[in-house]
Enzyme design. Structure first.
Site, short mmCIF file in Angstrom:
data_model
loop_
_atom_site.label_atom_id
_atom_site.label_comp_id
_atom_site.label_asym_id
_atom_site.label_seq_id
_atom_site.Cartn_x
_atom_site.Cartn_y
_atom_site.Cartn_z
N GLY A 81 0.82 -1.22 0.00
CA GLY A 81 0.00 0.00 0.00
C GLY A 81 0.85 1.25 0.00
O GLY A 81 2.07 1.22 0.18
N ARG A 84 3.96 6.09 1.74
CA ARG A 84 4.55 7.44 1.79
C ARG A 84 3.98 8.30 0.69
O ARG A 84 4.68 9.16 0.13
CB ARG A 84 6.06 7.36 1.68
CG ARG A 84 6.46 6.64 0.43
CD ARG A 84 7.87 6.74 0.10
NE ARG A 84 8.18 5.60 -0.76
CZ ARG A 84 9.31 5.42 -1.38
NH1 ARG A 84 10.26 6.29 -1.24
NH2 ARG A 84 9.50 4.36 -2.12
N LYS A 104 3.96 12.39 -3.16
CA LYS A 104 4.83 11.30 -2.70
C LYS A 104 5.84 11.86 -1.71
O LYS A 104 6.54 12.83 -2.02
CB LYS A 104 5.53 10.68 -3.92
CG LYS A 104 6.36 9.45 -3.62
CD LYS A 104 6.83 8.82 -4.92
CE LYS A 104 7.78 7.67 -4.67
NZ LYS A 104 8.29 7.10 -5.92
N ASP A 116 8.68 6.14 7.69
CA ASP A 116 8.30 7.47 8.18
C ASP A 116 7.36 8.21 7.23
O ASP A 116 6.94 9.32 7.51
CB ASP A 116 9.56 8.32 8.43
CG ASP A 116 10.38 8.51 7.15
OD1 ASP A 116 9.97 8.01 6.07
OD2 ASP A 116 11.45 9.16 7.23
N ARG A 168 3.28 13.68 -8.26
CA ARG A 168 3.36 12.73 -9.36
C ARG A 168 2.01 12.65 -10.07
O ARG A 168 0.98 12.65 -9.43
CB ARG A 168 3.76 11.35 -8.82
CG ARG A 168 3.86 10.29 -9.89
CD ARG A 168 4.69 9.11 -9.43
NE ARG A 168 4.02 8.31 -8.43
CZ ARG A 168 4.56 7.18 -7.93
NH1 ARG A 168 5.75 6.78 -8.33
NH2 ARG A 168 3.92 6.48 -7.03
N ARG A 175 -1.77 -0.99 -9.88
CA ARG A 175 -0.63 -1.86 -10.19
C ARG A 175 -1.07 -3.31 -10.26
O ARG A 175 -2.17 -3.64 -9.81
CB ARG A 175 0.40 -1.73 -9.04
CG ARG A 175 0.74 -0.31 -8.69
CD ARG A 175 0.76 -0.10 -7.17
NE ARG A 175 0.84 1.34 -6.86
CZ ARG A 175 1.96 2.00 -6.70
NH1 ARG A 175 3.10 1.36 -6.74
NH2 ARG A 175 1.95 3.28 -6.49
N ASP A 240 4.34 -4.70 -7.43
CA ASP A 240 3.69 -3.46 -6.95
C ASP A 240 4.23 -2.25 -7.70
O ASP A 240 3.70 -1.15 -7.55
CB ASP A 240 3.89 -3.29 -5.44
CG ASP A 240 5.35 -3.37 -5.03
OD1 ASP A 240 6.02 -4.36 -5.35
OD2 ASP A 240 5.84 -2.42 -4.39
N ASN A 241 5.27 -2.43 -8.49
CA ASN A 241 5.82 -1.32 -9.28
C ASN A 241 5.57 -1.51 -10.76
O ASN A 241 6.27 -0.93 -11.59
CB ASN A 241 7.32 -1.19 -9.01
CG ASN A 241 7.61 -0.76 -7.58
OD1 ASN A 241 6.75 -0.15 -6.93
ND2 ASN A 241 8.78 -1.08 -7.08
N ASP A 250 7.56 4.31 -10.46
CA ASP A 250 8.45 4.10 -9.31
C ASP A 250 9.93 4.06 -9.71
O ASP A 250 10.54 3.00 -9.84
CB ASP A 250 8.04 2.86 -8.51
CG ASP A 250 7.00 3.23 -7.46
OD1 ASP A 250 6.56 4.39 -7.46
OD2 ASP A 250 6.63 2.38 -6.64
#
Ligand code: AMP
Ligand code: MG
Length: 462
Positions: A81, A84, A104, A116, A168, A175, A240-241, A250
């Site tokens: 998911g 960030r 992003k 983070d 972005r 994806r 996922d990319n 990505d």
């Protein structure tokens, strides 16, 4: 004012988590892509630094973090998911095309796990310049609308680094991993809802899951062939990319080769070379097989569905090979389908000497390609056979960039940006978003790195 129309926010519960960006201390604009804002029909005045930093949420935005899963280096992770990033919303450009607007590096989300939720300036500026170069070369890709510095520090292995947020833009951020998220949960209803959404949004003429699979296979075959033709190495081709739209997405540890070798790898975390340049088409097939596996439950009787899905995935190879011959043929100004062996002879000569990928092809326009080889006789022999085909110089000039965002230049631009000087970044950006122009002022940006400047490793965008 920005007019949002948020189709993903209207998806059923479970597709995303509603979450606002976390405000930052002292936002400062690093770069704004005015040409892209115009193409999207976005009023430049509406793109305030406060909004681009996530400190002000524009009217009509419904910020959310998308749920997805993914195979990372072959290992399945059922929940990844947006950890960030937040999708602010979608806009419809004047030509009717729909785009996601995503921040992003905008702070933690329910998917952040131990991260983070932030990004530092390096990967933000890298993605900005590389994705815009790709767009300038006509490669399907997400775009970069803006980069802002946050005024906050983020902590990474290298220590404290200046934080940044990238805006972005994508046809969508859906994806292969988005499908895997619902497939692994056996959630047939949401899988169907996602499939319907994606067909309506990206492939409106596809009449079901199988047709969708075939379209995505075809789109990825074209995109990956374009990567190969630019010496581009994505670096983290996890499921996922891999975007369902066919866009490159990505740009973590991505890089372009300087000297050509098919097994080139840059990513520090790709120790086995899984995502090396030459492996990218095979990895695409592997990812598409995962996508196919997700769709099989929607394709009717199982045995027939498996057979049809397998056939669709096997459709990648001929489509990719045709695209490869077309792209590399154009790089040489010849019919690539008729002269594949000639293309391969040149690549073999280049690999032997690690000749500069970009300079050899660009040098076919002005007779300087030969200078890239120490084995001049070998090149001359090849060149005689090539010249005999009367290559089309206009096609060569279009297919081959004179300048690419070379690693060492990106890193120099980032180092200057961190020190407060954006001029090298802006210059690099201009030079690589006009990649075919012959422009004496940018001659240094076409040079390969000196040995001391060469970058051998790149790091993920975290
Ligand atoms: P990537 O390898 O960049 O495609 O990211 C893989 C996963 O890690 C995604 O779910 C990201 O959202 C998540 N991720 C990467 N960096 C961070 C970060 N700094 N904070 C939270 N999540 C992150
Ligand atoms: Mg990712």
């Amino acid at each position: 004012m920005i007019r949002f129309d948020n189709s993903y926010a209207r998806m059923p519960q479970g597709f995303y988590a509603r979450v606002d960006p976390t405000p930052v201390t002292a936002p400062r604009l690093l770069a704004l892509n005015g040409a892209l804002a115009d193409r999207l029909g976005m009023d430049r005045d509406a793109l305030t630094v406060e909004m681009l930093a996530g400190n002000a949420i524009p009217d009509g935005a419904v910020p959310l973090a998308q749920a997805y899963a993914g195979h990372q280096f072959g290992g399945f992770v059922p929940q990844l998911g947006d950890g960030r990033a937040v999708l602010l919303g979608e806009i419809v450009a004047p030509d009717g095309a729909r785009f996601d607007i995503q921040l992003k590096g905008s702070g933690p989300t329910p998917f952040s796990r131990r991260g983070d939720g932030r990004a530092w300036m390096g990967p933000v500026l890298r993605e900005y310049v590389v994705s815009e170069f790709m767009a300038a070369m006509g490669v399907p890709t997400t775009r970069a609308l803006a980069a802002v510095a946050t005024g906050d520090q983020v902590w990474r292995d290298q220590g404290g680094l200046p934080g940044a947020v990238l805006t972005r833009v994508a046809a969508s951020h859906i994806r292969v991993g988005t499908f895997q998220y619902f497939a692994v949960r056996d959630d047939r209803a949401r899988l169907q809802a996602l499939t319907d959404h994606v067909i309506a949004r990206h492939y409106p003429d596809a009449d079901g899951a199988l047709a969708l699979l075939e379209r995505v296979v075809a789109a990825q075959a074209e995109t990956i062939a374009q990567w190969m033709a630019l010496g581009f190495i994505h670096g983290v081709m996890n499921t996922d990319n891999m975007a369902i739209s066919g866009e490159t997405i990505d740009y973590g540890p991505c890089a372009f080769m300087d000297g050509y070798h098919p097994q080139t790898v840059f990513s520090s975390i790709d120790r086995q070379g899984r995502y090396a340049w030459a492996n990218q088409p095979d990895i695409a097939v592997w990812n598409l097989a995962q996508f196919a596996t997700c769709l099989i439950p929607l394709m009717g009787e199982e045995e027939a569905a498996v057979e049809a899905a397998t056939k669709a995935v096997h459709g990648f190879a001929p489509l990719y090979q045709a695209a490869w011959r077309r792209r590399f043929g154009a790089k040489l100004g010849i019919d690539g389908a008729a002269h594949q062996a000639l293309i391969e002879r040149l690549l073999t000569l280049m690999a032997t000497e690690r000749a500069d990928f970009t300079r050899v092809f660009a040098g076919l326009s002005d007779g300087t390609a030969r200078d890239e080889f120490t084995d001049r006789a070998g090149f001359d022999a090849w060149s005689r056979d090539w010249q005999a085909l009367s290559p089309d110089q206009a096609v060569i000039a279009r297919a081959n960039p004179r300048r690419i965002p070379r690693n060492h230049r990106i890193e120099q631009a980032i180092a200057s940006a961190v020190a407060g000087d954006m001029a090298p970044f802006e210059r690099l950006f201009q030079a690589v978003t006009h990649p075919r122009d012959l422009h004496a002022d940018w001659a240094d940006l076409a040079l390969p790195p000196a040995p001391a400047e060469a970058v051998r490793q790149t790091f993920c965008g975290t």
